[in-house]
Design an enzyme around this catalytic site. Structure first.
Site, mmCIF file in Angstrom:
data_model
loop_
_atom_site.group_PDB
_atom_site.id
_atom_site.type_symbol
_atom_site.label_atom_id
_atom_site.label_comp_id
_atom_site.label_asym_id
_atom_site.label_seq_id
_atom_site.Cartn_x
_atom_site.Cartn_y
_atom_site.Cartn_z
ATOM 1 N N PHE A 169 0.870 -1.181 0.000
ATOM 2 C CA PHE A 169 0.000 0.000 0.000
ATOM 3 C C PHE A 169 0.898 1.219 0.000
ATOM 4 O O PHE A 169 1.562 1.525 0.991
ATOM 5 C CB PHE A 169 -0.926 0.044 1.210
ATOM 6 C CG PHE A 169 -1.823 1.254 1.180
ATOM 7 C CD1 PHE A 169 -2.963 1.259 0.402
ATOM 8 C CD2 PHE A 169 -1.497 2.409 1.874
ATOM 9 C CE1 PHE A 169 -3.777 2.383 0.327
ATOM 10 C CE2 PHE A 169 -2.303 3.542 1.814
ATOM 11 C CZ PHE A 169 -3.441 3.528 1.036
ATOM 12 N N ASP A 254 9.499 2.959 1.794
ATOM 13 C CA ASP A 254 8.305 3.739 2.095
ATOM 14 C C ASP A 254 8.032 3.630 3.593
ATOM 15 O O ASP A 254 7.483 2.642 4.069
ATOM 16 C CB ASP A 254 7.126 3.215 1.284
ATOM 17 C CG ASP A 254 5.829 3.983 1.554
ATOM 18 O OD1 ASP A 254 5.784 4.749 2.541
ATOM 19 O OD2 ASP A 254 4.860 3.786 0.800
ATOM 20 N N LYS A 283 2.731 11.472 6.865
ATOM 21 C CA LYS A 283 1.865 11.275 8.020
ATOM 22 C C LYS A 283 2.380 11.981 9.265
ATOM 23 O O LYS A 283 2.126 13.158 9.461
ATOM 24 C CB LYS A 283 1.611 9.787 8.255
ATOM 25 C CG LYS A 283 0.809 9.133 7.123
ATOM 26 C CD LYS A 283 0.240 7.808 7.505
ATOM 27 C CE LYS A 283 -0.463 7.135 6.328
ATOM 28 N NZ LYS A 283 -1.682 7.831 5.884
#
Length: 427
Positions: A169, A254, A283
């Site tokens: 993801f 990531d 984030k």
């Protein structure tokens, strides 16, 4: 709805938890039911939220419009690593709001250099490309890797490939969902961009077989979050690092969900003392206040970009840089990484005690866990709804798996209270 059974007097920030208001919180007098109904005709239905309408928050606690309080055990998918409205981050945002919020990158601003210096020092890399959202960071990383492949590695034009892992993801743009094997995210959005090869996660042999002279980069999550907090075998990340060095391609990690203290270290790759060529961050970098992301890389990699070849009007804006710098200052102390490691043991102990009692298994590192619930007890969504009634907010992922990712400011007592809520929800 009831709150968790034990409510501490203060949070790890030193602030009092949110108390029930005398009247409904927020600017609207409408009830939760009315607000949820009002969304349906005017908002795209691309999310399926739990039926709670949050109006206020502090630390690890959130409060709905009726004044019911909940422990936030999701933390915005790690965007709220430092809790809701951390005083140092709020102060940094307020101070910058009174000075300057946006110039665009047409001009310099007085906050960007310090942010980039701090982030490079925190990660051990050289240069920073500031962006806004996580998906933007991934898209930017892909562009940079391809440009590097053509300019530095010598791959023929338009032939660069990137190897990715199954069950990944990395975001929801059309490029990214094109190399996803999640049909919910993928179906109906083609045609997709070529140039990606998908191999099983945690399989070094398959990875090596997929890499060839056209490979610009290997792009992986050091821990796969959306897939259920999948943690690779010891040696996998160092194996990826060795393979990419040996074959002359980039290692892109990531760390948008796994980074910035979540797993008990600054970065998840730190568990194997690995330094990728490129880090993707987001984030928590915005402290739950503003969207901030970044590509952080070796100088040789980011130096391939020239003026006009990539950009973002809001990327690196003064407000984001001020908040991001305050986040870096919090992490520079090491306190949050230590908290995540220490309280991660409490989380593991609690989940171990529930294994065989409604929990079929779990995977955890630091304050991050994917918990597989016995399907006979319900889907992940149903368990999340039961936890909501216990005053604990979590989110399901595939099947009967739920994710736990509380703010790193959570106390031992609050964490144990959430685990007690899970036990009741399974009962």
């Amino acid at each position: 709805m009831t709150a968790p059974t034990r409510t501490p007097a203060t949070t790890a920030n030193g602030t009092a938890p949110v108390s029930a208001p005398r009247s409904p919180a927020g600017s609207s007098a409408r009830s939760s039911t009315e607000l949820i109904a009002a969304e349906r005709p005017v908002l795209a239905h691309n999310y399926h939220p739990l039926p709670v309408v949050v109006a206020r928050a502090e630390g690890v606690w959130v409060e709905d419009v009726e004044g019911h309080r909940y422990l936030d055990m999701l933390a915005g998918y790690s965007a709220l690593n430092f809790g809701h409205r951390h005083p140092a981050l709020i102060e940094a945002a307020h101070r910058q709001l009174d000075q300057l919020t946006l110039t665009s990158r047409a001009f310099h601003n007085d906050r960007l250099a310090g942010f980039a210096e701090g982030l490079a020092a925190l990660t051990g890399l050289d240069m920073v490309l500031p962006m806004n959202t996580g998906a933007e960071a991934v898209e930017s990383g892909i562009k940079v890797a391809r440009k590097w492949a053509y300019d530095v590695k010598g791959v023929p034009a338009d032939q660069a490939t990137i190897v990715v892992a199954a069950d990944n993801f990395h975001g929801r743009t059309t490029t990214i969902v094109g190399f996803s094997n999640d049909e919910t995210a993928r179906a109906g959005f083609g045609p997709f961009a070529p140039g990606f090869r998908v191999v099983p996660y945690n399989d070094l042999a398959a990875l090596e077989a997929a890499v060839d002279e056209t490979t610009a980069a290997v792009l992986i999550e050091p821990i796969q979050g959306e897939a259920g907090v999948n943690i690779p075998d010891d040696g996998y990340l160092s194996g990826v690092r060795d393979l990419t060095r040996r074959t002359g391609c980039l290692f892109i990690a990531d760390e948008i969900q796994s980074g910035l203290g979540r797993t008990g270290t600054t970065l998840a790759v730190d568990h194997e003392s690995v330094l990728p060529d490129v880090l993707l961050l987001g984030k928590a970098l915005g402290g739950g206040i503003v969207p901030v992301s970044a590509v952080v890389a070796r100088r040789e990699v980011l130096d391939v970009l020239g003026p006009g070849q990539h950009g973002s009007t809001f990327g690196g804006n003064p407000l984001s840089a001020a908040v991001g710098s305050a986040v870096i200052d919090l992490l520079a102390t090491g306190d949050f990484q230590r908290r995540a490691a220490e309280l991660g043991e409490v989380l593991r102990t609690g989940l171990t005690a529930l294994t065989g009692k409604g929990v079929n298994g779990f995977r955890a590192r630091g304050l991050w866990a994917g918990v597989d619930i016995d399907p006979a007890l319900g889907t992940g969504r149903e368990i999340s709804e039961r936890l909501l009634r216990e005053g604990v907010l979590v989110k399901d992922t595939h099947g009967s798996t739920i994710r736990l990712a509380p703010p790193l400011t959570i106390t031992c007592e609050e964490l144990e209270s959430a685990l007690a809520g899970l036990e009741r929800a399974l009962g």
